[in-house]
Design a protein around this motif. Structure first.
Motif, PDB file in Angstrom:
ATOM      1  N   GLY A 106       0.815  -1.208   0.000  1.00 39.82           N
ATOM      2  CA  GLY A 106       0.000   0.000   0.000  1.00 39.82           C
ATOM      3  C   GLY A 106       0.844   1.251   0.000  1.00 39.82           C
ATOM      4  O   GLY A 106       2.065   1.216   0.058  1.00 39.82           O
ATOM      5  N   ARG A 133      -3.427  -0.235   2.962  1.00 31.12           N
ATOM      6  CA  ARG A 133      -2.710  -1.461   2.598  1.00 31.12           C
ATOM      7  C   ARG A 133      -3.508  -2.190   1.516  1.00 31.12           C
ATOM      8  O   ARG A 133      -4.736  -2.117   1.478  1.00 31.12           O
ATOM      9  N   ARG A 134      -2.780  -2.905   0.652  1.00 33.88           N
ATOM     10  CA  ARG A 134      -3.480  -3.646  -0.396  1.00 33.88           C
ATOM     11  C   ARG A 134      -2.684  -4.880  -0.805  1.00 33.88           C
ATOM     12  O   ARG A 134      -1.460  -4.893  -0.789  1.00 33.88           O
ATOM     13  N   ASN A 182      -8.174  -4.191  -1.020  1.00 32.40           N
ATOM     14  CA  ASN A 182      -7.838  -3.418   0.169  1.00 32.40           C
ATOM     15  C   ASN A 182      -8.024  -4.258   1.428  1.00 32.40           C
ATOM     16  O   ASN A 182      -8.972  -5.033   1.517  1.00 32.40           O
TER      17      ASN A 182
END
Length: 161
Positions: free
Chosen positions: A77, A83-84, A93
């Motif tokens: 992210g 964050r991903r 996600n």
């Protein structure tokens, strides 16, 4: 009705950590139980949760108190709040929390927390490890997700003082 199932995995990279002290005085180690989300259907309402763990253990001079902090990186992210996981050019996600999905676990910046604690040493290193649960959550309403294996790599850094 279209049914879409995604397989999600969450990977951690971590090396053994050691305390900043003379090896005869103390030794510390860290072990990680990764967060693995398993399969996820983005067409269903609601989030998808899974837990992991960071265990800190030290041994050495009886009664010596070793304080520490545990940092989790941003992964793929752009920030701790974004964050991903990736599957090629597709993303999902998610985030990680220090508690029941309220406080984001990071490095203490950008609204994230930097958890830690302290551990009292015993001579043989037989005291139980200090466990810190990682609460992982994949966000809901990601209906544009495509099937695939989504992963992210988080670096766990334990700093001893």
């Amino acid at each position: 009705m279209k049914k879409l199932m995604l397989t999600l995995f969450f990977l951690f990279v971590s090396n053994q950590a050691s305390a900043l002290c003379v090896p005869i005085v103390c030794t510390c180690s860290v072990s990680i139980t990764p967060v693995s989300f398993g399969s996820f259907n983005p067409l269903l309402a609601g989030t998808h949760d899974a837990n992991g763990n960071v265990a800190v253990n030290c041994g050495g001079v009886v009664g010596l108190l070793i304080p520490y902090t545990i940092k989790l990186s941003q992964g793929g992210g752009t920030s701790y709040t974004a964050r991903r996981m990736a599957s090629g050019t597709h993303y999902l996600n998610y985030n990680m929390y220090t508690d029941n999905y309220v406080t984001i676990w990071g490095d203490g910046t950008g609204g994230s927390a930097l958890p830690g604690g302290s551990i009292t040493l015993d001579l043989l290193g037989l005291s139980p490890a200090r466990n810190h649960t990682i609460y992982g959550r994949v966000a809901s309403n990601q209906t544009t997700a495509v099937p695939g294996l989504y992963t992210d790599t988080i670096t766990v850094t334990v700093t001893y003082y």
